[in-house]
Enzyme design. Structure first.
Site, PDB file in Angstrom:
ATOM      1  N   HIS A  98       0.807  -1.217   0.000  1.00  0.00           N
ATOM      2  CA  HIS A  98       0.000   0.000   0.000  1.00  0.00           C
ATOM      3  C   HIS A  98       0.839   1.266   0.000  1.00  0.00           C
ATOM      4  CE1 HIS A  98      -3.368  -2.524  -0.030  1.00  0.00           C
ATOM      5  NE2 HIS A  98      -4.230  -1.553   0.186  1.00  0.00           N
ATOM      6  N   ASP A 161      -6.183   4.933   9.705  1.00  0.00           N
ATOM      7  CA  ASP A 161      -7.590   5.085   9.298  1.00  0.00           C
ATOM      8  C   ASP A 161      -8.098   3.846   8.563  1.00  0.00           C
ATOM      9  OD1 ASP A 161      -7.374   7.614  10.247  1.00  0.00           O
ATOM     10  OD2 ASP A 161      -7.329   8.596   8.294  1.00  0.00           O
ATOM     11  N   GLU A 274      -9.751  14.140  14.331  1.00  0.00           N
ATOM     12  CA  GLU A 274      -9.223  14.355  12.980  1.00  0.00           C
ATOM     13  C   GLU A 274      -9.985  15.528  12.368  1.00  0.00           C
ATOM     14  OE1 GLU A 274      -8.565  11.320  10.117  1.00  0.00           O
ATOM     15  OE2 GLU A 274      -7.468  10.001  11.487  1.00  0.00           O
TER      16      GLU A 274
HETATM   17  P1  FAD Z   1       4.230  -1.891   2.070  1.00  0.00           P
HETATM   18  O1  FAD Z   1       3.783  -0.857   1.121  1.00  0.00           O
HETATM   19  O2  FAD Z   1       4.153  -3.291   1.613  1.00  0.00           O
HETATM   20  O3  FAD Z   1       5.708  -1.575   2.578  1.00  0.00           O
HETATM   21  C1  FAD Z   1       6.095  -0.272   2.946  1.00  0.00           C
HETATM   22  C2  FAD Z   1       7.589  -0.240   3.278  1.00  0.00           C
HETATM   23  O4  FAD Z   1       7.834  -0.954   4.479  1.00  0.00           O
HETATM   24  C3  FAD Z   1       8.473  -0.881   2.216  1.00  0.00           C
HETATM   25  O5  FAD Z   1       9.693  -0.211   2.149  1.00  0.00           O
HETATM   26  C4  FAD Z   1       8.652  -2.285   2.745  1.00  0.00           C
HETATM   27  O6  FAD Z   1       9.849  -2.891   2.266  1.00  0.00           O
HETATM   28  C5  FAD Z   1       8.696  -2.048   4.232  1.00  0.00           C
HETATM   29  N1  FAD Z   1       8.152  -3.177   4.981  1.00  0.00           N
HETATM   30  C6  FAD Z   1       6.988  -3.821   4.792  1.00  0.00           C
HETATM   31  N2  FAD Z   1       6.846  -4.801   5.699  1.00  0.00           N
HETATM   32  C7  FAD Z   1       7.945  -4.760   6.479  1.00  0.00           C
HETATM   33  C8  FAD Z   1       8.401  -5.527   7.585  1.00  0.00           C
HETATM   34  N3  FAD Z   1       7.692  -6.533   8.072  1.00  0.00           N
HETATM   35  N4  FAD Z   1       9.580  -5.200   8.138  1.00  0.00           N
HETATM   36  C9  FAD Z   1      10.340  -4.181   7.658  1.00  0.00           C
HETATM   37  N5  FAD Z   1       9.964  -3.441   6.604  1.00  0.00           N
HETATM   38  C10 FAD Z   1       8.781  -3.725   6.025  1.00  0.00           C
HETATM   39  N6  FAD Z   1      -0.733   5.330   7.087  1.00  0.00           N
HETATM   40  C11 FAD Z   1      -0.965   5.859   8.298  1.00  0.00           C
HETATM   41  O7  FAD Z   1      -0.037   6.034   9.090  1.00  0.00           O
HETATM   42  N7  FAD Z   1      -2.233   6.228   8.668  1.00  0.00           N
HETATM   43  C12 FAD Z   1      -3.305   6.014   7.873  1.00  0.00           C
HETATM   44  O8  FAD Z   1      -4.414   6.339   8.251  1.00  0.00           O
HETATM   45  C13 FAD Z   1      -3.095   5.414   6.604  1.00  0.00           C
HETATM   46  N8  FAD Z   1      -4.139   5.161   5.782  1.00  0.00           N
HETATM   47  C14 FAD Z   1      -3.898   4.574   4.575  1.00  0.00           C
HETATM   48  C15 FAD Z   1      -4.991   4.293   3.750  1.00  0.00           C
HETATM   49  C16 FAD Z   1      -4.795   3.695   2.518  1.00  0.00           C
HETATM   50  C17 FAD Z   1      -5.986   3.398   1.641  1.00  0.00           C
HETATM   51  C18 FAD Z   1      -3.468   3.418   2.075  1.00  0.00           C
HETATM   52  C19 FAD Z   1      -3.236   2.845   0.725  1.00  0.00           C
HETATM   53  C20 FAD Z   1      -2.380   3.705   2.886  1.00  0.00           C
HETATM   54  C21 FAD Z   1      -2.590   4.279   4.142  1.00  0.00           C
HETATM   55  N9  FAD Z   1      -1.523   4.557   5.004  1.00  0.00           N
HETATM   56  C22 FAD Z   1      -1.762   5.107   6.236  1.00  0.00           C
HETATM   57  C23 FAD Z   1      -0.127   4.347   4.578  1.00  0.00           C
HETATM   58  C24 FAD Z   1       0.450   3.049   5.079  1.00  0.00           C
HETATM   59  O9  FAD Z   1       0.793   3.168   6.442  1.00  0.00           O
HETATM   60  C25 FAD Z   1       1.709   2.750   4.279  1.00  0.00           C
HETATM   61  O10 FAD Z   1       1.334   2.487   2.964  1.00  0.00           O
HETATM   62  C26 FAD Z   1       2.534   1.648   4.860  1.00  0.00           C
HETATM   63  O11 FAD Z   1       3.628   1.452   4.002  1.00  0.00           O
HETATM   64  C27 FAD Z   1       1.822   0.335   5.129  1.00  0.00           C
HETATM   65  O12 FAD Z   1       1.447  -0.337   3.990  1.00  0.00           O
HETATM   66  P2  FAD Z   1       1.874  -1.862   3.717  1.00  0.00           P
HETATM   67  O13 FAD Z   1       1.729  -2.675   4.926  1.00  0.00           O
HETATM   68  O14 FAD Z   1       1.129  -2.250   2.513  1.00  0.00           O
HETATM   69  O15 FAD Z   1       3.437  -1.709   3.435  1.00  0.00           O
END
Ligand code: FAD
Length: 520
Positions: A98, A161, A274
């Site tokens: 994400h 969120d 918020e």
């Molecule tokens: P990924 O996109 O898969 O990874 C993000 C990064 O973290 C990459 O660099 C990856 O290599 C690294 N990573 C992933 N897993 C690990 C692990 N286990 N150990 C070490 N590194 C790792 N953020 C907020 O803070 N508040 C919000 O309200 C919020 N709302 C969101 C709503 C939507 C619809 C979306 C799309 C995103 C939102 N986000 C929010 C952002 C979100 O926190 C980030 O996208 C975050 O990266 C988590 O997504 P993911 O788990 O898919 O991580």
């Protein structure tokens, strides 16, 4: 047993054949030789499924392989293989993909570790009632953590969120929502981690043990290790939520009320604070707008003169069924201190889980209209309190014009709830605001909805902040050069760089963040 051994052998033979077809002998030698319980896949559809992210801003590039680990040791074996090779290859954990700017991508020579692949047999969340914490696998989605802990009447304290994000992914950033003013970000609510470093070592870390790594990994953008287990602090879960939205036409009054609300502590306060900005009829297009339902329409003309910008404060009060008699009175007392437009109160009452999972409902609606899988040129900024009104004038009432293409969130947080030893970066002021421009681009929409237009607006916003000397920090940062990263981290940079040398000296991990040069 002999049967299990035979079937494992057959499976392995299949996997190796699949490997030879897909990648050729040199990579095979390296990956095929790793003894793991998880699963490598080279199938084009699996490679394609991890090659893009929610942002959809970069052209997808398939990795060499996808690895679906079943344990911490599996992850460690993969990283050790890269670390021990003459030419190291990139390894990136992918939570739920994400990210916006390819942060979880690895390029074509790398391996993506699909942390959220449940079928691999990763550990289930383990709730400890007495100690009030839960141990979760790093790829667990927050929605599943919530469901599991609610079975015991408990829940984590600080949220995002949207819950279809992985624990490791949000902890690598910060994890923020309307509870952060009180509980701090998610990274302030972690008790212990298991981390696989860039050398392939497994390290348990906490406030007491491997402290430097513990704080460095939190908000560390995946640079020092892959989080395979997190111990998250819990509280008794409320049963219901009173969810209230009120409108303001004055930015000053709006922010004064927000700041007043986040200064409140103890029992008598709201649990979530918020807000968002309404610059156009965008409320109608807004993917969070269902709150203003047709049964309860917002007559913008009745509250806003000449189509100017409006601000919506969003607050909640949690409660238990046993408190339903007194909750109205309690809220009435709290609301008396606020200065919103009196005719603009919108109230909903729902179960705790339905409130926390609210964005998923909007997701399903957008998916049904094919409006979810579109490019998302999101920009998230932390703006210091002292300059938030300049930001309002320059951006909300200036650069944005009267079209937004998506919600714009704005809410303040207290810096004292952030541990300065973490790698997360915030402005140097006691109170700072999150401004989240969460826009979707449409290829067949109006000019103002096109990707290039929105990207250009983002550039203008950043330029404006630079020229006006508003010291914003990007949240979920994306920078093009190392100079920009040095600037981003400010006085945290030296420690960040030295931790990289210590824990990932060959620059194997999370190369998609583009902070350090590629593996050597
Ligand atoms: P990924 O996109 O898969 O990874 C993000 C990064 O973290 C990459 O660099 C990856 O290599 C690294 N990573 C992933 N897993 C690990 C692990 N286990 N150990 C070490 N590194 C790792 N953020 C907020 O803070 N508040 C919000 O309200 C919020 N709302 C969101 C709503 C939507 C619809 C979306 C799309 C995103 C939102 N986000 C929010 C952002 C979100 O926190 C980030 O996208 C975050 O990266 C988590 O997504 P993911 O788990 O898919 O991580």
């Amino acid at each position: 047993s002999r049967e299990t051994m035979t079937s494992s052998f057959l499976l392995m033979t299949f996997a190796i054949c699949e490997l030879i077809i897909a990648v050729g002998p040199s990579e095979l030698l390296r990956l095929g030789a790793i003894d793991v319980d998880g699963h490598f896949t080279f199938h084009p559809s699996d490679l394609a499924s991890v090659s893009s992210d929610f942002g959809m801003l970069k052209s997808p590039e398939n990795p060499l392989a996808v690895f679906q680990p079943s344990s911490t040791e599996d992850v460690a074996r993969l990283v050790r293989t890269s670390y021990g090779s003459a030419t190291a290859f990139p390894v990136s954990a992918r939570g739920h993909g994400h990210s916006i700017n390819g942060q979880a991508a690895v390029g074509r020579n790398g391996v993506v570790v699909e942390m959220n692949h449940r079928e691999a047999g990763t550990p289930e969340p383990l709730v400890r009632l007495k100690e009030m914490y839960v141990d979760v696998w790093g790829g667990e989605l927050w929605v599943d953590v919530l469901k599991k802990t609610l079975e015991h009447g408990l829940a984590p304290k600080s949220w995002t969120d949207y819950l279809y994000l992985s624990v490791g992914g949000t902890l690598s950033n910060a994890g923020i929502s309307g509870q952060a003013f009180h509980h701090g970000p998610q990274i302030s609510n972690v008790l212990e981690l298991d981390v696989v470093t860039g050398k392939g070592e497994v390290m348990k870390c906490s406030e007491e043990e491997n402290t430097r790594l513990f704080h460095g990994v939190l908000g560390g953008l995946g640079q020092f290790g892959i989080i395979t287990r997190a111990r998250i602090s819990l509280e008794p879960a409320p049963q219901r939520v009173r969810w209230i939205r009120v409108l303001y036409s004055s930015f000053k009054v709006f922010t004064e009320d927000q700041e007043y609300l986040i200064s409140m502590h103890g029992q008598s306060k709201f649990d979530y604070v918020e807000g968002f900005v309404i610059v156009d009829e965008g409320l109608v297009n807004n993917w969070r707008s269902s709150f203003f339902s047709p049964r309860n329409p917002v007559k913008i003309s009745s509250v806003s003169s000449n189509g100017s910008v409006l601000y919506c404060l969003e607050i909640t009060k949690n409660y238990h069924d046993s408190e339903s008699e007194t909750i109205d009175q309690e809220i009435e007392i709290l609301m008396k201190k606020l200065n919103f437009i009196p005719t603009s109160v919108f109230t909903t009452d729902l179960q705790y889980i339905d409130f926390l999972d609210r964005v998923h409902k909007a997701e399903l609606k957008l998916r049904s209209k094919n409006l979810w899988g579109v490019p998302h040129p999101w920009l998230n900024l932390f703006v210091p309190k002292s300059r938030i009104s300049d930001f309002d004038k320059g951006v909300f009432k200036g650069i944005l014009g009267n079209k937004t293409s998506g919600p714009i969130l704005i809410y303040p947080m207290n810096k004292d709830k952030w541990d300065d030893r973490s790698s997360a970066v915030t402005p140097d002021e006691e109170i700072f605001y999150l401004v989240a421009l969460l826009r979707s681009a449409l290829s067949d929409g109006e000019e103002t909805q096109k990707l290039e237009y929105l990207k250009d607006q983002n550039r203008k916003i950043l330029e404006f902040c630079e020229q006006a000397k508003i010291n914003v920090k990007q949240y979920l940062p994306h920078h093009a050069t190392q100079e920009e990263w040095v600037e981003h981290f400010g006085d945290k940079w030296d420690r960040f760089r030295s931790m990289k040398t210590e824990f990932d000296p060959r620059h194997i991990l999370a190369t998609g963040q583009r902070i350090f040069r590629n593996p050597s």
